[in-house]
Design a protein around this motif. Structure first.
Motif, short mmCIF file in Angstrom:
data_model
loop_
_atom_site.label_atom_id
_atom_site.label_comp_id
_atom_site.label_asym_id
_atom_site.label_seq_id
_atom_site.Cartn_x
_atom_site.Cartn_y
_atom_site.Cartn_z
N PRO A 49 0.79 -1.23 0.00
CA PRO A 49 0.00 0.00 0.00
C PRO A 49 0.82 1.28 0.00
O PRO A 49 0.26 2.37 -0.14
N TYR A 50 2.13 1.18 0.16
CA TYR A 50 2.96 2.36 0.38
C TYR A 50 3.78 2.72 -0.85
O TYR A 50 3.97 1.91 -1.75
N ALA A 51 4.30 3.94 -0.86
CA ALA A 51 5.06 4.42 -2.01
C ALA A 51 6.45 3.79 -2.10
O ALA A 51 7.04 3.71 -3.18
N THR A 52 7.00 3.35 -0.97
CA THR A 52 8.31 2.72 -0.97
C THR A 52 8.27 1.44 -1.80
O THR A 52 7.44 0.56 -1.55
N GLN A 53 9.17 1.34 -2.77
CA GLN A 53 9.13 0.23 -3.72
C GLN A 53 9.98 -0.95 -3.26
O GLN A 53 11.14 -0.77 -2.86
N PRO A 54 9.44 -2.17 -3.31
CA PRO A 54 10.21 -3.34 -2.87
C PRO A 54 11.16 -3.86 -3.94
O PRO A 54 10.80 -3.97 -5.12
N VAL A 55 12.36 -4.17 -3.51
CA VAL A 55 13.35 -4.88 -4.33
C VAL A 55 13.66 -6.16 -3.56
O VAL A 55 13.89 -6.12 -2.35
N VAL A 56 13.67 -7.30 -4.23
CA VAL A 56 13.93 -8.57 -3.57
C VAL A 56 15.29 -9.09 -4.01
O VAL A 56 15.55 -9.23 -5.21
N ARG A 57 16.16 -9.35 -3.02
CA ARG A 57 17.44 -9.97 -3.37
C ARG A 57 17.33 -11.48 -3.16
O ARG A 57 17.03 -11.95 -2.07
N ALA A 58 17.56 -12.22 -4.23
CA ALA A 58 17.52 -13.67 -4.16
C ALA A 58 18.79 -14.20 -3.51
O ALA A 58 19.84 -13.54 -3.53
N VAL A 59 18.70 -15.40 -2.96
CA VAL A 59 19.89 -16.00 -2.37
C VAL A 59 20.83 -16.52 -3.45
O VAL A 59 22.04 -16.64 -3.23
N THR A 60 20.29 -16.78 -4.62
CA THR A 60 21.07 -17.30 -5.73
C THR A 60 20.36 -16.98 -7.03
O THR A 60 19.19 -16.60 -7.03
N GLY A 61 21.05 -17.18 -8.14
CA GLY A 61 20.45 -16.95 -9.43
C GLY A 61 19.75 -18.16 -10.02
O GLY A 61 19.49 -18.19 -11.22
N ASP A 62 19.42 -19.13 -9.20
CA ASP A 62 18.74 -20.34 -9.66
C ASP A 62 17.42 -19.99 -10.34
O ASP A 62 16.59 -19.25 -9.79
N SER A 63 17.19 -20.54 -11.53
CA SER A 63 16.01 -20.18 -12.31
C SER A 63 14.71 -20.64 -11.64
O SER A 63 13.67 -19.98 -11.80
N VAL A 64 14.74 -21.72 -10.91
CA VAL A 64 13.54 -22.19 -10.22
C VAL A 64 13.15 -21.22 -9.10
O VAL A 64 11.98 -20.88 -8.93
N LEU A 65 14.14 -20.76 -8.36
CA LEU A 65 13.88 -19.79 -7.30
C LEU A 65 13.37 -18.48 -7.90
O LEU A 65 12.43 -17.87 -7.37
N ILE A 66 13.98 -18.04 -8.99
CA ILE A 66 13.53 -16.81 -9.64
C ILE A 66 12.08 -16.94 -10.06
O ILE A 66 11.27 -16.01 -9.88
N LYS A 67 11.70 -18.08 -10.59
CA LYS A 67 10.31 -18.32 -10.97
C LYS A 67 9.38 -18.14 -9.78
O LYS A 67 8.33 -17.49 -9.90
N GLN A 68 9.76 -18.69 -8.64
CA GLN A 68 8.92 -18.58 -7.45
C GLN A 68 8.81 -17.12 -6.98
O GLN A 68 7.72 -16.66 -6.62
N LEU A 69 9.93 -16.41 -7.00
CA LEU A 69 9.91 -15.02 -6.55
C LEU A 69 9.05 -14.15 -7.46
O LEU A 69 8.31 -13.27 -7.00
N LEU A 70 9.14 -14.39 -8.76
CA LEU A 70 8.32 -13.63 -9.69
C LEU A 70 6.84 -13.99 -9.51
O LEU A 70 5.97 -13.11 -9.56
N ASP A 71 6.55 -15.26 -9.30
CA ASP A 71 5.16 -15.68 -9.16
C ASP A 71 4.49 -15.09 -7.92
O ASP A 71 3.28 -14.83 -7.93
N ILE A 72 5.24 -14.86 -6.84
CA ILE A 72 4.62 -14.27 -5.65
C ILE A 72 4.51 -12.75 -5.77
O ILE A 72 4.00 -12.09 -4.86
N GLY A 73 4.98 -12.20 -6.89
CA GLY A 73 4.74 -10.78 -7.14
C GLY A 73 5.94 -9.88 -7.07
O GLY A 73 5.80 -8.66 -7.21
N ALA A 74 7.14 -10.42 -6.87
CA ALA A 74 8.34 -9.58 -6.94
C ALA A 74 8.49 -9.07 -8.37
O ALA A 74 8.45 -9.86 -9.32
N GLN A 75 8.66 -7.78 -8.52
CA GLN A 75 8.85 -7.20 -9.86
C GLN A 75 10.27 -6.73 -10.10
O GLN A 75 10.69 -6.61 -11.25
N THR A 76 11.00 -6.45 -9.02
CA THR A 76 12.40 -6.06 -9.14
C THR A 76 13.24 -7.05 -8.37
O THR A 76 13.07 -7.22 -7.16
N LEU A 77 14.14 -7.72 -9.06
CA LEU A 77 15.00 -8.72 -8.45
C LEU A 77 16.46 -8.27 -8.50
O LEU A 77 16.92 -7.74 -9.51
N MET A 78 17.16 -8.52 -7.40
CA MET A 78 18.61 -8.34 -7.36
C MET A 78 19.23 -9.72 -7.16
O MET A 78 18.81 -10.46 -6.28
#
Length: 266
Positions: free
Chosen positions: A65-94
């Motif tokens: 609900p807030y103006a502060t934008q979330p950035v999610v840093r993944a623990v690794t660049g694994d494609s399966v993990l990235i899929k999960q993070l994107l599916d839960i709504g992360a739009q910016t990944l580090m």
């Protein structure tokens, strides 16, 4: 229903500095408190904080609900993990420890659907699609997704020009702590050799037409990196800020541990 607008990605295209804060408590409650303070962005740390997919989801929901934008840093660049993070709504990944252009291209593919990538289709299971409420999500998702790669090793700095040039990489984030350790100066990112590498990474990223960022909890570091061209800077860590404030408060009433400055190396 439309895909949520990624204001963080949009801000990268403007010639202005944004200021963020690291979130390490791994709870939605703490993240929401931070999101009310006015920082431009908040980094939900999945690498060094005790986060899981459910705790990251809770934080994304808490700050939505807030103006502060979330950035999610993944623990690794694994494609399966990235899929999960994107599916839960992360739009910016580090993604940490990117050392080659090939790695960067693999990350881009992990964030895109076929035929341009390998991201699996979650459909009605995914918060990102608003449970199939966004009718054209598969065709338009990439427009609001943002990929930040971390360059934080000697090899990464050597290849930073090629990494930054990869189409689909939106920004390069320099990691002073790991870089200084890898160069043989652990805990000393201010060493001249480390600073030279940091400056080179920033310059090369800008030359490629991309945006650079960095973590700099101490003001003099933050202002120096801003002067070098860093456009998004994390200027605080929630855990460190709480600890420092608690120590300052305690010393009003009893002798306690000596004051500690914000970390220069995390």
């Amino acid at each position: 229903m439309q895909i949520p607008h990624n204001a963080f990605k949009a801000a990268l295209k403007k010639d202005q500095t944004t200021y963020g804060i690291w979130a390490g408590f791994a709870t939605g409650y703490a993240a929401e408190i931070v999101a009310t303070l006015g920082y431009d962005w908040i980094l939900i740390d999945g690498e060094h904080a005790p986060n899981t997919i459910p705790t990251i989801l809770a934080q994304l929901q808490a700050v939505a609900p807030y103006a502060t934008q979330p950035v999610v840093r993944a623990v690794t660049g694994d494609s399966v993990l990235i899929k999960q993070l994107l599916d839960i709504g992360a739009q910016t990944l580090m993604v940490p420890m990117v050392e080659t252009a090939e790695q960067a291209r693999d990350l881009v593919r992990a964030m895109r659907y076929p035929p341009h990538g390998i991201r699996g289709v979650g459909g009605g299971l995914a918060r990102a699609t608003r449970w199939d409420g966004v009718p054209d999500y598969l065709a338009t998702a990439h427009e609001e997704l943002c990929l930040i790669v971390q360059v934080e090793s000697a090899r990464g700095v050597e290849n930073v020009e090629a990494i930054a040039a990869v189409e689909g990489v939106d920004a390069v984030f320099v990691g002073p702590a790991d870089l200084s350790s890898g160069l043989g100066y652990p805990g000393n990112p201010r060493h001249p050799e480390v600073q030279t590498k940091i400056r080179h990474a920033i310059d090369a990223t800008r030359a490629a037409g991309k945006v650079s960022g960095i973590l700099a909890p101490q003001e003099d570091d933050a202002r120096r990196y801003q002067g070098w061209g860093c456009q998004f800077i994390a200027v605080g860590i929630d855990i460190s800020l709480m600890r420092q404030a608690a120590l300052d408060n305690l010393r009003r009433y009893k002798e306690g541990p000596a004051a500690s400055a914000p970390s220069r190396t995390y």
